[in-house]
Design a protein around this motif. Structure first.
Motif, short mmCIF file in Angstrom:
data_model
loop_
_atom_site.label_atom_id
_atom_site.label_comp_id
_atom_site.label_asym_id
_atom_site.label_seq_id
_atom_site.Cartn_x
_atom_site.Cartn_y
_atom_site.Cartn_z
N GLY A 250 0.95 -1.22 0.05
CA GLY A 250 0.06 0.09 -0.07
C GLY A 250 0.84 1.27 0.07
N SER A 251 1.93 1.22 0.75
CA SER A 251 2.78 2.29 0.95
C SER A 251 4.02 1.96 0.92
CB SER A 251 2.22 3.30 1.94
OG SER A 251 2.82 2.50 3.16
N VAL A 252 4.99 3.22 0.48
CA VAL A 252 6.72 2.92 0.58
C VAL A 252 7.22 2.64 1.69
CG1 VAL A 252 8.73 4.10 0.47
CG2 VAL A 252 6.74 4.57 -1.45
N ASP A 253 6.48 2.81 3.11
CA ASP A 253 6.87 2.79 4.38
C ASP A 253 6.93 1.08 4.80
OD1 ASP A 253 7.18 5.29 4.75
OD2 ASP A 253 5.27 5.79 5.57
N GLU A 254 5.75 0.44 3.79
CA GLU A 254 5.74 -0.98 4.17
C GLU A 254 6.61 -1.74 3.46
OE1 GLU A 254 1.43 -1.30 3.12
OE2 GLU A 254 1.00 -0.55 5.15
N VAL A 255 7.40 -1.49 2.59
CA VAL A 255 8.14 -1.99 1.61
C VAL A 255 9.19 -2.97 2.38
CG1 VAL A 255 9.85 -2.06 -0.18
CG2 VAL A 255 7.87 -0.76 -0.63
N ASP A 256 9.92 -2.36 3.19
CA ASP A 256 11.19 -3.19 4.05
C ASP A 256 10.41 -4.19 4.65
OD1 ASP A 256 13.20 -1.83 2.68
OD2 ASP A 256 13.16 -0.09 4.13
#
Length: 436
Positions: A250-256
């Motif tokens: 959903g968002s860049v913050d959830e990628v890692d």
């Protein structure tokens, strides 16, 4: 509290004695506050567009690939089994809630034949989501649907269609791929090759591809692929269920975090390192750099705009102190303390900056309608008058900029009002009374 209100009212009355001067002094803060909100809104609009472009490149995607292991144990095997499996895909979908889309593919190089024309191209087994994920567009016919599973249908990329059919309409015609025959149902529009981004994403050429349903690939081509090595009947094979799974969060913050969970699941069910989890770090860093660049720019703009307004306020208050020297002497003579004089002049400064700041905030919130009006007027005068980016720019009011500009305007009033107030308070009462 009563004393505070009395001091504030006294400051307002003193400012009303010089209405034009007070208005001009507040005008500097008004312009500074409005400028901050407007420029932040413009910057947020440009930043949002830039972020969307970065996200479209795949900053929220996690690419999981099958890779052939290079262990010494597998070196002598004639048929290697490795890579991602359909079970891996199901486990990711059922155990990772942050995944909003998962697109599996299986791809191989194959020889395509139509009449006497031959072409070595990439055959890709995929799902209906593959079109949107790779930003492909249909030129003729249609894309693959979920009800096409196990059907012998194929969608050709622009380059593949032109090599096999020239400029003839391929829809409804037959294409032979090795020993299988497929019916063409669609053709994609030309799409530029994607460049490699850092060490995260590889370059990809979409010109010579062909797409069939993933289930069709499984039943027609199969998981086991045998290739001849050298002369005679020497063959070498591999068993691979899925070439790649592209996960979208959903968002860049959830990628890692999602990538870590994916790696954990794969480590648990794979006894060899036959996969790679690729996170688009370069795109993520670019997104962060873009956001930081705009934030720094806006802070500098806020500082410069309101600094100019604060200097104007200080100049006006110093002139006011000089003009009201006798008044200050009278107040000191009848018992006013130095702190009372300081409070009076600070109150006047805060009224100027607070009033100018509030008006600036109200005017700043009208950024969108005013910008649209100016843009539409300019387009009526001349369509080419404005740069292309202005035609699509939409200002986005940032709530933090409203509070920041108001807070800075009041802070400027305090900082630049202290010196004139202290100068007034430190006057000798006798000298002040003698002042003409």
């Amino acid at each position: 509290m009563m004393r505070f209100w009395q001091t504030l009212l006294l400051g307002v009355k003193s400012l009303l004695l010089q209405k034009l001067r007070s208005a001009l002094a507040a005008l500097g803060i008004f312009i500074g506050t409005t400028t901050v909100i407007w420029l932040v809104a413009m910057g947020e609009g440009v930043s949002h567009d830039a972020q969307q472009q970065i996200l479209e490149l795949g900053a929220t995607n996690i690419i999981v690939r099958s890779i052939e292991p290079h262990s010494s144990e597998a070196a002598g095997e004639r048929v290697k089994t490795y890579g991602l499996t359909r079970a891996d895909y199901r486990r990711m979908m059922s155990n990772i809630p942050t995944i909003v889309r998962a697109v599996p593919i299986r791809e191989l190089r194959r020889e395509f034949m139509v009449g006497g024309r031959r072409l070595d191209a990439k055959l890709i087994g995929c799902t209906s989501d593959h079109l949107a994920l790779n930003r492909l567009q249909i030129a003729r016919g249609r894309w693959l649907r979920s009800d096409d599973d196990r059907e012998n249908v194929i969608v050709l990329a622009d380059g593949t269609a032109k090599r096999l059919f020239g400029y003839e309409d391929p829809i409804g015609q037959k294409v032979r791929v090795e020993s299988d025959v497929y019916t063409v149902i669609g053709q994609t529009k030309p799409r530029e090759a994607s460049a490699a981004v850092g060490g995260s994403l590889e370059a990809r050429d979409y010109r010579f591809d062909a797409y069939i349903p993933l289930e069709t690939f499984r039943h027609r081509v199969g998981d086991q692929i045998m290739t001849r090595t050298g002369e005679g009947f020497n063959f070498k094979g591999e068993v691979v269920e899925l070439t790649q799974i592209t996960l979208t969060v959903g968002s860049v913050d959830e990628v890692d975090e999602t990538a870590s969970i994916v790696s954990f699941l794969l480590q648990k069910y794979h006894d060899q390192e036959d996969y790679a989890v690729v996170v688009p770090k370069e795109l993520l860093r670019q997104a962060e750099r873009t956001r930081t660049m705009f934030n720094v720019l806006l802070v500098v703009i806020a500082g410069i705009s309101l600094l100019v307004g604060g200097i104007g306020i200080m100049n006006i208050m110093l002139a006011t102190v000089t003009e009201r020297t006798r008044e200050i002497g009278v107040r000191r003579a009848i018992g006013a303390k130095r702190s009372d004089i300081v409070q009076q002049f600070l109150a006047e400064t805060l009224v100027l900056t607070g009033g100018g700041g509030l008006l600036g905030v109200l005017f700043g919130l009208m950024c969108g309608p005013i910008f649209d009006f100016v843009r539409n007027t300019a387009e009526l005068i001349s369509p080419d008058l404005l740069p292309p980016i202005v035609h699509t720019l939409e200002p986005r009011i940032a709530l933090w900029s409203v509070f920041l500009s108001l807070f800075i305007s009041l802070g400027v009033g305090l900082i630049f009002g202290v010196y004139p107030a202290r100068r007034a308070a430190m006057m000798n009462p006798i000298d002040a009374l003698r002042h003409e």
